[in-house]
Design a protein around this motif. Structure first.
Motif, short mmCIF file in Angstrom:
data_model
loop_
_atom_site.label_atom_id
_atom_site.label_comp_id
_atom_site.label_asym_id
_atom_site.label_seq_id
_atom_site.Cartn_x
_atom_site.Cartn_y
_atom_site.Cartn_z
N GLY A 1 11.77 -10.82 15.24
CA GLY A 1 12.20 -9.65 16.00
C GLY A 1 11.49 -9.58 17.34
O GLY A 1 12.06 -9.22 18.38
N ARG A 2 10.22 -9.98 17.32
CA ARG A 2 9.43 -10.00 18.57
C ARG A 2 9.97 -11.06 19.53
O ARG A 2 10.12 -10.82 20.73
CB ARG A 2 7.96 -10.29 18.20
CG ARG A 2 7.00 -10.01 19.28
CD ARG A 2 5.56 -10.23 18.85
NE ARG A 2 4.74 -10.01 20.01
CZ ARG A 2 4.38 -8.82 20.47
NH1 ARG A 2 4.74 -7.74 19.81
NH2 ARG A 2 3.68 -8.70 21.57
N LEU A 3 10.26 -12.23 18.98
CA LEU A 3 10.85 -13.31 19.81
C LEU A 3 12.16 -12.84 20.43
O LEU A 3 12.42 -13.05 21.62
CB LEU A 3 11.08 -14.55 18.92
CG LEU A 3 11.93 -15.67 19.52
CD1 LEU A 3 11.22 -16.30 20.72
CD2 LEU A 3 12.22 -16.76 18.46
N LEU A 4 12.98 -12.17 19.60
CA LEU A 4 14.28 -11.68 20.08
C LEU A 4 14.10 -10.69 21.24
O LEU A 4 14.73 -10.80 22.30
CB LEU A 4 15.01 -11.02 18.91
CG LEU A 4 16.51 -10.75 19.00
CD1 LEU A 4 17.08 -10.42 17.63
CD2 LEU A 4 16.87 -9.68 19.98
N GLU B 1 15.49 -11.42 24.95
CA GLU B 1 16.73 -10.71 25.30
C GLU B 1 16.46 -9.35 25.94
O GLU B 1 17.27 -8.87 26.74
CB GLU B 1 17.60 -10.54 24.05
CG GLU B 1 19.05 -10.18 24.33
CD GLU B 1 19.33 -8.69 24.37
OE1 GLU B 1 20.46 -8.33 24.77
OE2 GLU B 1 18.46 -7.87 24.02
N GLY B 2 15.38 -8.69 25.54
CA GLY B 2 15.02 -7.44 26.20
C GLY B 2 15.35 -6.17 25.43
O GLY B 2 15.07 -5.08 25.91
N PHE C 1 23.35 -10.47 21.16
CA PHE C 1 22.85 -10.39 19.78
C PHE C 1 22.40 -11.80 19.40
O PHE C 1 23.12 -12.54 18.74
CB PHE C 1 23.94 -9.86 18.83
CG PHE C 1 24.07 -8.36 18.87
CD1 PHE C 1 23.42 -7.57 17.92
CD2 PHE C 1 24.80 -7.74 19.86
CE1 PHE C 1 23.51 -6.18 17.97
CE2 PHE C 1 24.90 -6.35 19.92
CZ PHE C 1 24.25 -5.57 18.97
N PRO C 2 21.17 -12.19 19.82
CA PRO C 2 20.77 -13.60 19.72
C PRO C 2 20.61 -14.13 18.31
O PRO C 2 20.66 -15.33 18.10
CB PRO C 2 19.41 -13.63 20.43
CG PRO C 2 19.32 -12.36 21.20
CD PRO C 2 20.17 -11.35 20.48
N ILE C 3 20.41 -13.22 17.30
CA ILE C 3 20.30 -13.75 15.93
C ILE C 3 21.44 -13.25 15.03
O ILE C 3 21.92 -13.99 14.18
CB ILE C 3 18.89 -13.47 15.31
CG1 ILE C 3 18.66 -14.38 14.10
CG2 ILE C 3 18.68 -12.02 14.94
CD1 ILE C 3 17.22 -14.54 13.68
N ALA C 4 21.91 -12.01 15.25
CA ALA C 4 22.93 -11.47 14.32
C ALA C 4 24.28 -12.18 14.51
O ALA C 4 24.95 -12.52 13.52
CB ALA C 4 23.09 -9.97 14.51
N GLY D 1 15.91 -19.18 22.00
CA GLY D 1 14.75 -19.09 21.10
C GLY D 1 15.14 -18.72 19.68
O GLY D 1 14.75 -19.38 18.71
N CYS D 2 15.92 -17.64 19.53
CA CYS D 2 16.32 -17.21 18.18
C CYS D 2 17.24 -18.25 17.56
O CYS D 2 17.19 -18.50 16.34
CB CYS D 2 17.05 -15.86 18.25
SG CYS D 2 15.93 -14.50 18.57
N ALA D 3 18.10 -18.87 18.38
CA ALA D 3 19.04 -19.88 17.87
C ALA D 3 18.24 -21.05 17.29
O ALA D 3 18.52 -21.52 16.18
CB ALA D 3 19.96 -20.35 18.99
#
Ligand SMILES: NC(=O)C1=CN([C@@H]2O[C@H](COP(=O)(O)OP(=O)(O)OC[C@H]3O[C@@H](n4cnc5c(N)ncnc54)[C@H](OP(=O)(O)O)[C@@H]3O)[C@@H](O)[C@H]2O)C=CC1
Ligand SMILES: O=C(O)CCC(=O)C(=O)O
Length: 479
Positions: free
Chosen positions: A83-86, A90-91, A150-153, A179-181
């Motif tokens: 979540g921190r990386l996201l 992404e902001g 939505f980089p992970i969802a 990063g999340c990918a």
């Protein structure tokens, strides 16, 4: 700084250029370096997905279940770190980043279960003595192209069903959020996914994306992003006879009626319009408000906006993080100027903000005295910019809500069962919310819209099977 490589045929591959992943809350902070695949590397990823396709389509459902369940557990165990990386890349705020990460874990858990529920139908034939069976089979190789918001969802809700239903994947994440990918693909590899089943090709839309779209060896493409790129994806997929699914923009209406609970209407509207920095295709960018409550509603929204902190996404107490990058911020500012030029009143915000760190900070902008014909009410801004449109009554509100080329999500705030029921029936949107924000959806039910917002079958929940499978009808004469 470690270079994060692409995953092709089970190997983290060398070669190609690299790009820096920049934190929009602090442009001095480089989140990491990520490889940029070229067309040749993308072709190798497609080769790998094709080679893995047959064995994965025939893999035991228990194996698929166990891999998706293990990925879910790992994402959940690392929700704070991911979540921190996201939020850093992404902001969106840390609470939003962790919330989205939990959603990704839940999606993998849901589709782990779906692996065990794959089913078909057996019917009597119209011809005596014959059996008819209807089954679903994988589509084959799926190209997955995702946006930055939505980089992970969004990767999760495309990759999990693709794998669940036995497809192999070539995954191209948005350039702004690799990063999340990368972390998600690493988790799936470590969860035991066989080589070649999931291939990560980070790189530009113009190179990696175009190679995916042009390939005749990819059987289906699922895309989320802008309307213009979506139209291009559709044209290229049609030309190469691929199945495709598009999730694009929105100009989502939130209707507020005189009988609404004012506090609820303000919370729902401010959340829907401005949280996640307004960078959601489900954002409520048109607040359609009846005359009797209009002035009270506008005053209360401005009071609420004044209480929100726009700051570094990772900082305690931040309600709204930065815009994702300079070009999106320029687009937001362009539309704020268009709104002013069109004669709308900028009732609150709209200016760039300076914070301790150099970032893309924008005070949320609320326009009033707007009409539905204005460009700010017809085109997707994709930022913290929303308009109030004053209407006479419910009938006019419904007509204005439906007067748009989009149809993703819509909402109404009312205490009247009659109006809530009528709106649910007559709103021309794929998702309708009553006394709830237009954004923020469950993960186990269909997601998608109508008109210019979406094309093809729905994403998420059991409805996802429609896109990721193809139907086979088998006839048997037992002898
Ligand atoms: N509805 C939604 O959910 C979203 C809407 N948007 C809207 O789109 C606007 C622009 O955002 P942006 O990120 O540039 O959206 P895009 O539609 O350009 O990007 C979405 C994805 O498509 C890829 N892509 C871009 N060009 C091609 C191509 N020719 N062939 C194949 N894939 C391609 C992108 O890659 P790359 O990142 O490398 O360019 C990205 O992975 C926003 O301002 C907003 O209005 C944006 C994101 C989500
Ligand atoms: O509102 C949501 O929960 C999802 C929004 C979304 O998918 C998007 O903005 O792309």
């Amino acid at each position: 700084m470690t270079l994060h490589r692409n995953l092709i045929a089970g190997d983290w591959v060398e070669g190609g250029n690299a790009s820096d992943n920049i934190n929009p809350s602090n442009t001095n902070d480089v989140v990491g370096q990520f490889a940029m695949a070229d067309a040749a590397a993308t072709e190798q990823a497609i080769d790998a997905a094709v080679a893995a396709s047959h064995p994965w389509a025939r893999s035991p459902i228990q194996q698929r279940h166990d891999i998706l369940a293990a990925a879910s557990a790992e994402i959940m165990a690392r929700k704070d770190e991911l979540g921190r990386l996201l939020s850093r890349e992404e902001g969106k705020t840390l609470a939003e980043g962790i919330g989205e990460t939990i959603r990704a874990a839940q999606i993998f858990d849901f589709f782990a279960g779906e692996c065990l529920r794959l089913s078909g139908e057996k019917l009597a034939s119209t011809r005596p003595g014959l059996d008819v069976e209807i089954t679903r089979e994988p589509v084959g190789v799926v190209g997955i192209i995702t946006p930055w918001n939505f980089p992970i969802a969004i990767p999760a809700w495309k990759i999990a069903p693709a794998l669940c239903y036995g497809n192999t994947v070539v995954f191209k994440p948005a350039g702004l959020v690799p990063g999340c990918a990368w972390a998600l693909v690493d988790i799936l590899k470590k969860a035991g996914l066989p080589d070649g089943v999931l291939n990560l090709v980070m790189g530009s839309g113009g190179t990696v994306g175009e190679t995916i779209l042009s390939s005749t060896r990819i059987n289906a493409v699922t895309f989320t992003g802008s309307v213009s790129t979506g139209a291009h994806v559709a044209a290229k997929c049609s030309a190469t006879m691929k199945k495709y699914q598009l999730e694009m923009g929105g100009k989502n209406p939130m209707v507020v009626l005189d009988d609404a609970d004012l506090a609820t209407a303000v919370d729902v509207s401010v959340n829907g319009a401005f949280f996640s920095t307004g960078q959601r295709c489900t954002a409520s960018s048109r607040l359609i408000v009846t005359e009797g409550i209009h002035d009270k509603f506008v005053a209360a929204c401005i009071e609420k906006l004044k209480s929100l902190n726009v700051d570094d996404a990772l900082k305690d107490g931040t309600h709204i993080g930065p815009v994702v990058d300079e070009s999106q911020l320029a687009q937001d500012e362009k539309y704020i100027q268009i709104g002013k030029d069109e004669g709308a009143k900028l009732a609150w915000g709209g200016e760039r903000l300076n914070r301790e760190t150099p970032g893309f900070y924008l005070q949320p902008a609320l326009f009033t005295e707007t009409t539905n014909a204005m460009r700010i009410n017809r085109e997707e801004v994709f930022g913290p910019v929303a308009s109030v449109i004053r209407v006479k009554d419910y009938d006019e509100a419904l007509a204005v809500a439906n007067d748009t080329s989009f149809g993703l999500s819509s909402g109404i705030c009312t205490s009247s069962l009659k109006y809530a029921s009528d709106f649910k029936r007559n709103s021309e949107a794929g998702m309708v919310m009553v006394n709830l924000p237009t954004a923020g959806v469950d993960y186990h039910v269909p997601f998608g819209g109508r008109k210019g917002s979406s094309y093809g079958s729905r994403e998420q929940g059991r409805y996802a099977a429609e896109f990721y499978t193809t139907v086979k009808t088998a006839y048997t004469l037992p002898i």
